[in-house]
Design a protein around this motif. Structure first.
Motif, PDB file in Angstrom:
ATOM      1  N   ILE A  45       0.836  -1.207   0.000  1.00 11.95           N
ATOM      2  CA  ILE A  45       0.000   0.000   0.000  1.00 11.95           C
ATOM      3  C   ILE A  45       0.868   1.254   0.000  1.00 11.95           C
ATOM      4  N   PHE A  46       1.869   1.314   0.883  1.00 11.07           N
ATOM      5  CA  PHE A  46       2.705   2.513   0.964  1.00 11.07           C
ATOM      6  C   PHE A  46       3.488   2.734  -0.323  1.00 11.07           C
ATOM      7  N   ARG A  47       3.980   1.673  -0.913  1.00 13.91           N
ATOM      8  CA  ARG A  47       4.721   1.834  -2.172  1.00 13.91           C
ATOM      9  C   ARG A  47       3.843   2.385  -3.271  1.00 13.91           C
ATOM     10  N   SER A  48       2.636   1.824  -3.419  1.00 14.78           N
ATOM     11  CA  SER A  48       1.760   2.266  -4.510  1.00 14.78           C
ATOM     12  C   SER A  48       1.255   3.691  -4.268  1.00 14.78           C
ATOM     13  N   PHE A  49       0.941   4.022  -3.036  1.00 15.12           N
ATOM     14  CA  PHE A  49       0.429   5.356  -2.744  1.00 15.12           C
ATOM     15  C   PHE A  49       1.536   6.389  -2.837  1.00 15.12           C
ATOM     16  N   GLY A  50       2.701   6.060  -2.322  1.00 14.55           N
ATOM     17  CA  GLY A  50       3.819   6.996  -2.336  1.00 14.55           C
ATOM     18  C   GLY A  50       4.255   7.376  -3.734  1.00 14.55           C
TER      19      GLY A  50
ATOM     20  N   GLN B 105       2.578   8.055  -6.165  1.00 18.48           N
ATOM     21  CA  GLN B 105       1.688   9.059  -6.750  1.00 18.48           C
ATOM     22  C   GLN B 105       1.939  10.453  -6.176  1.00 18.48           C
ATOM     23  N   ASN B 106       2.856  10.587  -5.237  1.00 15.67           N
ATOM     24  CA  ASN B 106       3.028  11.856  -4.519  1.00 15.67           C
ATOM     25  C   ASN B 106       4.442  12.412  -4.629  1.00 15.67           C
ATOM     26  N   LEU B 107       5.001  12.419  -5.809  1.00 15.98           N
ATOM     27  CA  LEU B 107       6.346  12.935  -5.982  1.00 15.98           C
ATOM     28  C   LEU B 107       6.370  14.444  -5.820  1.00 15.98           C
ATOM     29  N   ASP B 108       7.332  14.917  -5.034  1.00 13.31           N
ATOM     30  CA  ASP B 108       7.508  16.366  -4.941  1.00 13.31           C
ATOM     31  C   ASP B 108       8.489  16.789  -6.037  1.00 13.31           C
ATOM     32  N   GLY B 109       8.849  18.029  -6.074  1.00  8.65           N
ATOM     33  CA  GLY B 109       9.733  18.535  -7.113  1.00  8.65           C
ATOM     34  C   GLY B 109      11.143  17.974  -7.067  1.00  8.65           C
ATOM     35  N   LYS B 110      11.543  17.340  -5.973  1.00  7.32           N
ATOM     36  CA  LYS B 110      12.899  16.819  -5.822  1.00  7.32           C
ATOM     37  C   LYS B 110      12.954  15.307  -6.026  1.00  7.32           C
ATOM     38  N   GLY B 111      11.874  14.688  -6.482  1.00  5.13           N
ATOM     39  CA  GLY B 111      11.868  13.248  -6.708  1.00  5.13           C
ATOM     40  C   GLY B 111      11.625  12.442  -5.441  1.00  5.13           C
ATOM     41  N   VAL B 112      11.181  13.094  -4.382  1.00  8.93           N
ATOM     42  CA  VAL B 112      10.891  12.384  -3.131  1.00  8.93           C
ATOM     43  C   VAL B 112       9.385  12.161  -3.063  1.00  8.93           C
ATOM     44  N   LYS B 113       9.006  10.948  -2.704  1.00  6.62           N
ATOM     45  CA  LYS B 113       7.600  10.602  -2.582  1.00  6.62           C
ATOM     46  C   LYS B 113       7.125  10.978  -1.187  1.00  6.62           C
ATOM     47  N   LYS B 114       6.261  11.982  -1.099  1.00  6.82           N
ATOM     48  CA  LYS B 114       5.789  12.459   0.199  1.00  6.82           C
ATOM     49  C   LYS B 114       4.389  11.927   0.480  1.00  6.82           C
ATOM     50  N   THR B 115       4.244  11.283   1.628  1.00  7.25           N
ATOM     51  CA  THR B 115       2.958  10.737   2.031  1.00  7.25           C
ATOM     52  C   THR B 115       2.758  10.980   3.516  1.00  7.25           C
ATOM     53  N   LYS B 116       1.607  11.533   3.878  1.00  2.00           N
ATOM     54  CA  LYS B 116       1.253  11.688   5.288  1.00  2.00           C
ATOM     55  C   LYS B 116       0.272  10.577   5.636  1.00  2.00           C
TER      56      LYS B 116
ATOM     57  N   THR C 143      13.872   7.618  -1.186  1.00  2.00           N
ATOM     58  CA  THR C 143      13.003   8.512  -1.954  1.00  2.00           C
ATOM     59  C   THR C 143      11.568   8.501  -1.432  1.00  2.00           C
ATOM     60  N   LEU C 144      11.290   7.695  -0.413  1.00  2.00           N
ATOM     61  CA  LEU C 144       9.943   7.614   0.141  1.00  2.00           C
ATOM     62  C   LEU C 144       9.918   8.281   1.510  1.00  2.00           C
ATOM     63  N   ASN C 145       9.203   9.391   1.605  1.00  3.50           N
ATOM     64  CA  ASN C 145       9.125  10.160   2.837  1.00  3.50           C
ATOM     65  C   ASN C 145       7.723  10.001   3.416  1.00  3.50           C
ATOM     66  N   ILE C 146       7.593   9.148   4.436  1.00  6.63           N
ATOM     67  CA  ILE C 146       6.294   8.917   5.055  1.00  6.63           C
ATOM     68  C   ILE C 146       6.287   9.568   6.427  1.00  6.63           C
ATOM     69  N   GLU C 147       5.365  10.487   6.601  1.00 13.78           N
ATOM     70  CA  GLU C 147       5.177  11.154   7.886  1.00 13.78           C
ATOM     71  C   GLU C 147       4.014  10.436   8.583  1.00 13.78           C
ATOM     72  N   PHE C 148       4.336   9.688   9.644  1.00 12.21           N
ATOM     73  CA  PHE C 148       3.346   8.839  10.302  1.00 12.21           C
ATOM     74  C   PHE C 148       2.951   9.391  11.658  1.00 12.21           C
ATOM     75  N   SER C 149       1.656   9.535  11.873  1.00 12.26           N
ATOM     76  CA  SER C 149       1.140   9.926  13.193  1.00 12.26           C
ATOM     77  C   SER C 149      -0.007   8.981  13.518  1.00 12.26           C
ATOM     78  N   SER C 150      -0.266   8.835  14.819  1.00 22.47           N
ATOM     79  CA  SER C 150      -1.325   7.895  15.181  1.00 22.47           C
ATOM     80  C   SER C 150      -1.983   8.271  16.484  1.00 22.47           C
ATOM     81  N   GLU C 151      -3.159   7.736  16.632  1.00 17.92           N
ATOM     82  CA  GLU C 151      -3.914   7.784  17.874  1.00 17.92           C
ATOM     83  C   GLU C 151      -4.223   6.324  18.153  1.00 17.92           C
ATOM     84  N   ASN C 152      -3.399   5.700  19.017  1.00 18.82           N
ATOM     85  CA  ASN C 152      -3.652   4.267  19.240  1.00 18.82           C
ATOM     86  C   ASN C 152      -4.289   4.038  20.594  1.00 18.82           C
ATOM     87  N   PHE C 153      -4.916   2.896  20.733  1.00 19.85           N
ATOM     88  CA  PHE C 153      -5.665   2.578  21.928  1.00 19.85           C
ATOM     89  C   PHE C 153      -5.678   1.069  22.126  1.00 19.85           C
ATOM     90  N   GLU C 154      -6.109   0.643  23.247  1.00 16.22           N
ATOM     91  CA  GLU C 154      -6.274  -0.798  23.549  1.00 16.22           C
ATOM     92  C   GLU C 154      -7.584  -1.020  24.231  1.00 16.22           C
TER      93      GLU C 154
END
Length: 157
Positions: free
Chosen positions: A104-109, A111-122, A146-157
């Protein structure tokens, strides 16, 4: 990318509704829902339908803005499978089994190339600790400069 896991989908749907109404500079959103229970899918689908087809058409997401993926890890009964077959909207978004986060991350990333060839995904996840850990492992294992993933979460149990 917005991820709802189990009961975390309620919070994710609230965020998704706001993203659709107030898109700002967001070009597209991938909403992924992972659950064990097919009954949860039926509840989630009705809530998603309100977001996709609001009473006020000006609040509907533009064509191509929203990509949906719903994953159920429990084995489906023949009745549940038949239900999915009758729901045209579910055919393209329903997946049996757990999400393959790396894929999933590879395919989505890509599609989000910035001007420097880095794939940005939040990525934002509202999920339990197990899903959070699976996502985090997948991100680390990609090891792609080249894949820049900014990951945030709200996790719970």
């Amino acid at each position: 990318m917005l991820i709802g896991g189990g009961s975390g989908v309620a919070g994710s749907l609230s965020v998704l509704r706001e993203m659709v109404i107030n898109r700002g500079d967001i070009k597209r959103c991938w909403f992924i829902y992972a659950t064990r229970s097919f009954a949860s899918v039926q509840w989630c689908w009705s809530a998603l339908d309100e977001i996709l087809r609001p009473q006020d058409p000006s609040r509907a997401p533009p064509r191509g803005f929203l990509r949906l993926s719903i994953h159920v890890s429990a084995r489906l009964t023949p009745v549940q499978s038949a239900f999915i077959d009758t729901q045209q909207e579910l055919k393209g978004v329903f997946r049996s089994g757990r999400p393959n986060w790396r894929k999933i991350f590879r395919s989505f990333g890509s599609q989000n190339l910035d001007g420097k060839g880095v794939k940005k995904t939040k990525v934002c996840a509202c999920a339990n600790k197990a899903i959070y850990a699976d996502i985090e492992r997948a991100i680390v294992s990609l090891n792609d400069p080249t894949l820049n993933i900014e990951f945030s979460s709200e996790n719970f149990e």
